[in-house]
Write an enzyme that holds these catalytic residues in place. Sequence first.
Site, PDB file in Angstrom:
ATOM      1  N   GLU A 213      37.284  21.925  34.696  1.00 62.88           N
ATOM      2  CA  GLU A 213      38.042  22.067  33.452  1.00 62.88           C
ATOM      3  C   GLU A 213      39.539  22.154  33.700  1.00 62.88           C
ATOM      4  O   GLU A 213      39.976  22.741  34.686  1.00 62.88           O
ATOM      5  CB  GLU A 213      37.665  23.388  32.774  1.00 62.88           C
ATOM      6  CG  GLU A 213      36.232  23.486  32.410  1.00 62.88           C
ATOM      7  CD  GLU A 213      35.915  24.854  31.844  1.00 62.88           C
ATOM      8  OE1 GLU A 213      34.751  25.092  31.552  1.00 62.88           O
ATOM      9  OE2 GLU A 213      36.833  25.685  31.712  1.00 62.88           O
TER      10      GLU A 213
ATOM     11  N   CYS B  15      46.757  24.513  32.948  1.00 66.49           N
ATOM     12  CA  CYS B  15      45.930  25.421  33.746  1.00 66.49           C
ATOM     13  C   CYS B  15      44.898  24.572  34.487  1.00 66.49           C
ATOM     14  O   CYS B  15      44.029  23.963  33.864  1.00 66.49           O
ATOM     15  CB  CYS B  15      45.278  26.418  32.789  1.00 66.49           C
ATOM     16  SG  CYS B  15      44.208  27.587  33.604  1.00 66.49           S
TER      17      CYS B  15
ATOM     18  N   CYS C 291      33.654  36.959  34.606  1.00 69.79           N
ATOM     19  CA  CYS C 291      34.193  35.591  34.594  1.00 69.79           C
ATOM     20  C   CYS C 291      33.074  34.564  34.444  1.00 69.79           C
ATOM     21  O   CYS C 291      32.063  34.624  35.154  1.00 69.79           O
ATOM     22  CB  CYS C 291      34.959  35.351  35.897  1.00 69.79           C
ATOM     23  SG  CYS C 291      35.556  33.655  36.055  1.00 69.79           S
TER      24      CYS C 291
ATOM     25  N   GLY D 142      37.774  28.403  39.968  1.00 64.89           N
ATOM     26  CA  GLY D 142      37.873  28.473  41.419  1.00 64.89           C
ATOM     27  C   GLY D 142      38.886  29.474  41.937  1.00 64.89           C
ATOM     28  O   GLY D 142      39.718  29.998  41.189  1.00 64.89           O
TER      29      GLY D 142
ATOM     30  N   LEU E  13      44.205  41.856  39.552  1.00 64.10           N
ATOM     31  CA  LEU E  13      43.921  43.228  39.997  1.00 64.10           C
ATOM     32  C   LEU E  13      42.793  43.849  39.160  1.00 64.10           C
ATOM     33  O   LEU E  13      41.783  44.275  39.691  1.00 64.10           O
ATOM     34  CB  LEU E  13      45.209  44.051  39.924  1.00 64.10           C
ATOM     35  CG  LEU E  13      45.209  45.361  40.692  1.00 64.10           C
ATOM     36  CD1 LEU E  13      44.924  45.152  42.171  1.00 64.10           C
ATOM     37  CD2 LEU E  13      46.549  46.089  40.522  1.00 64.10           C
ATOM     38  N   HIS E  14      43.000  43.957  37.883  1.00 58.96           N
ATOM     39  CA  HIS E  14      41.988  44.398  36.902  1.00 58.96           C
ATOM     40  C   HIS E  14      41.538  45.856  37.028  1.00 58.96           C
ATOM     41  O   HIS E  14      40.796  46.344  36.164  1.00 58.96           O
ATOM     42  CB  HIS E  14      40.750  43.496  36.914  1.00 58.96           C
ATOM     43  CG  HIS E  14      41.050  42.041  36.731  1.00 58.96           C
ATOM     44  ND1 HIS E  14      41.863  41.555  35.737  1.00 58.96           N
ATOM     45  CD2 HIS E  14      40.637  40.952  37.433  1.00 58.96           C
ATOM     46  CE1 HIS E  14      41.933  40.240  35.828  1.00 58.96           C
ATOM     47  NE2 HIS E  14      41.216  39.845  36.855  1.00 58.96           N
TER      48      HIS E  14
ATOM     49  N   ASN F 124      38.574  37.353  27.407  1.00 62.79           N
ATOM     50  CA  ASN F 124      37.839  36.327  26.661  1.00 62.79           C
ATOM     51  C   ASN F 124      36.369  36.688  26.775  1.00 62.79           C
ATOM     52  O   ASN F 124      35.820  36.612  27.875  1.00 62.79           O
ATOM     53  CB  ASN F 124      38.023  34.947  27.317  1.00 62.79           C
ATOM     54  CG  ASN F 124      39.241  34.232  26.799  1.00 62.79           C
ATOM     55  OD1 ASN F 124      39.544  34.255  25.613  1.00 62.79           O
ATOM     56  ND2 ASN F 124      39.955  33.585  27.701  1.00 62.79           N
TER      57      ASN F 124
ATOM     58  N   CYS G 148      38.354  30.762  31.368  1.00 62.54           N
ATOM     59  CA  CYS G 148      37.876  30.265  32.653  1.00 62.54           C
ATOM     60  C   CYS G 148      36.389  29.884  32.668  1.00 62.54           C
ATOM     61  O   CYS G 148      35.519  30.709  32.475  1.00 62.54           O
ATOM     62  CB  CYS G 148      38.117  31.425  33.612  1.00 62.54           C
ATOM     63  SG  CYS G 148      38.072  31.016  35.303  1.00 62.54           S
TER      64      CYS G 148
HETATM   65  N1  SAH Z   1      40.329  32.910  41.189  1.00 64.47           N
HETATM   66  C1  SAH Z   1      41.673  33.110  40.743  1.00 64.47           C
HETATM   67  C2  SAH Z   1      42.106  32.227  39.585  1.00 64.47           C
HETATM   68  C3  SAH Z   1      41.136  31.872  38.511  1.00 64.47           C
HETATM   69  S1  SAH Z   1      40.921  32.806  37.047  1.00 64.47           S
HETATM   70  C4  SAH Z   1      41.901  34.545  40.420  1.00 64.47           C
HETATM   71  O1  SAH Z   1      40.961  35.338  40.481  1.00 64.47           O
HETATM   72  O2  SAH Z   1      43.032  34.925  40.137  1.00 64.47           O
HETATM   73  C5  SAH Z   1      42.475  33.182  36.340  1.00 64.47           C
HETATM   74  C6  SAH Z   1      42.520  34.578  35.751  1.00 64.47           C
HETATM   75  O3  SAH Z   1      41.591  34.724  34.653  1.00 64.47           O
HETATM   76  C7  SAH Z   1      42.132  35.662  36.756  1.00 64.47           C
HETATM   77  O4  SAH Z   1      43.020  36.739  36.631  1.00 64.47           O
HETATM   78  C8  SAH Z   1      40.757  36.051  36.295  1.00 64.47           C
HETATM   79  O5  SAH Z   1      40.400  37.339  36.745  1.00 64.47           O
HETATM   80  C9  SAH Z   1      40.891  35.941  34.795  1.00 64.47           C
HETATM   81  N2  SAH Z   1      39.646  35.884  34.042  1.00 64.47           N
HETATM   82  C10 SAH Z   1      38.437  35.457  34.447  1.00 64.47           C
HETATM   83  N3  SAH Z   1      37.534  35.590  33.459  1.00 64.47           N
HETATM   84  C11 SAH Z   1      38.174  36.105  32.403  1.00 64.47           C
HETATM   85  C12 SAH Z   1      37.782  36.466  31.086  1.00 64.47           C
HETATM   86  N4  SAH Z   1      36.536  36.327  30.674  1.00 64.47           N
HETATM   87  N5  SAH Z   1      38.740  36.959  30.273  1.00 64.47           N
HETATM   88  C13 SAH Z   1      40.013  37.107  30.700  1.00 64.47           C
HETATM   89  N6  SAH Z   1      40.448  36.790  31.911  1.00 64.47           N
HETATM   90  C14 SAH Z   1      39.538  36.297  32.774  1.00 64.47           C
END
Ligand code: SAH
Length: 371
Positions: free
Chosen positions: A105, A118, A132, A185, A241-242, A316, A359
Amino acid sequence: MTEITLNVGAGQKEKSALLDLSLEELTEVVAGLGEPAYRARQIWEWVYKHFAVSFDEMANLPKTLRQELAAGWVISPLQSATRILSQDGDTQKVLFRLADGQTIETVLMLYDKRRTLCISSQAGCAMGCTFCATAQGGLARNLSAGEIVAQVLHFARYLANSAAEPPMNLERPTSVTNVVLMGMGEPMHNYRNVWSALRRLTDADAFGLGARHITLSTVGLIPMIERMADEGLQIALAVSLHAPNDALRSSLVPINSRYPVDDLLAAVQRYSAKTHRRVTFEYALMQGINDSPALAEELAGKLSPLLCHVNVIPLNPIPDSPFQPTSDADTARFVEILRSRGVAATVRLRRGIEINAGCGQLRQAAQRMAA
Ligand code: SAH
């Protein structure tokens, strides 16, 4: 929401893709056809500056050369695609099919002055983050440098073509101004191909986008962050980080058990010291999971010594997931605590929510429909 099927490069299955070649390799191919090296530069320019998708467009090449190239090569490794446009027309997502049937995507977001793309770095992902959509299917494979670059060139051509349909509501921008590696990825898990793509995207003789306009987002693979600090390209670094502590972060981002929070923050600090660059931390707020005032305080305590910025992302929601987005009021409270402790923080605009622009979500929906 509108869904359209595109034919990006139909019928190209058996041929190699020119975008998978470096300029040196292309020069060898051209020499093999009995042509001088400057022909390779001409082709390179057609592809990277004019976003050509067929050899017929390459008007300054001899017809015989064009025919010989077309017999053995296609330009892009991306095949037919499905495009989904958001209702307001300012976000669109394309699902590309690759030669081996894998799908990836890419999302284009139009802002006031920016046109941010993106892009994906892998088909699927091995990192297993619990919130994710991409993680749910695991990793299929790495993308080649050509497959990464081709996503950008596809949209560069789309934006440059003012007759492209359907029309956007915003004034039509004509170029890709920003690229974020935040699609499917983990870019640091496909380091070699990603950096080869980044060099081509930034090289003035190729696509020529300023490195500062590109952001690489990583789950936090420490050795690769160290390696990136030595690359000598001003690509921006974002770290997902989260959570501010290991107990919580390991439950959301499993790779944290290998690269724990404090080690990761120390690596980011070394990176900033070496490159003098501000790092972005991404923090997706999940209701009742990582959004309490106490966690905001803990996060602020750990980040305040760093040259950084926190990008708070409204989650999301994804199907079959227990995680829900934090309310707007709690999001504002979280951000306020960070700011009051001297940590710069902003809330990322939520885009493309009705087109599953998060994502991995479109790919997953397509797989569900096919099942
Ligand atoms: N693998 C890389 C980049 C891909 S995802 C990474 O982890 O940074 C890009 C961003 O979207 C990351 O910060 C990821 O944690 C976040 N992300 C993944 N799923 C998500 C969701 N359901 N809602 C919001 N952010 C999400």
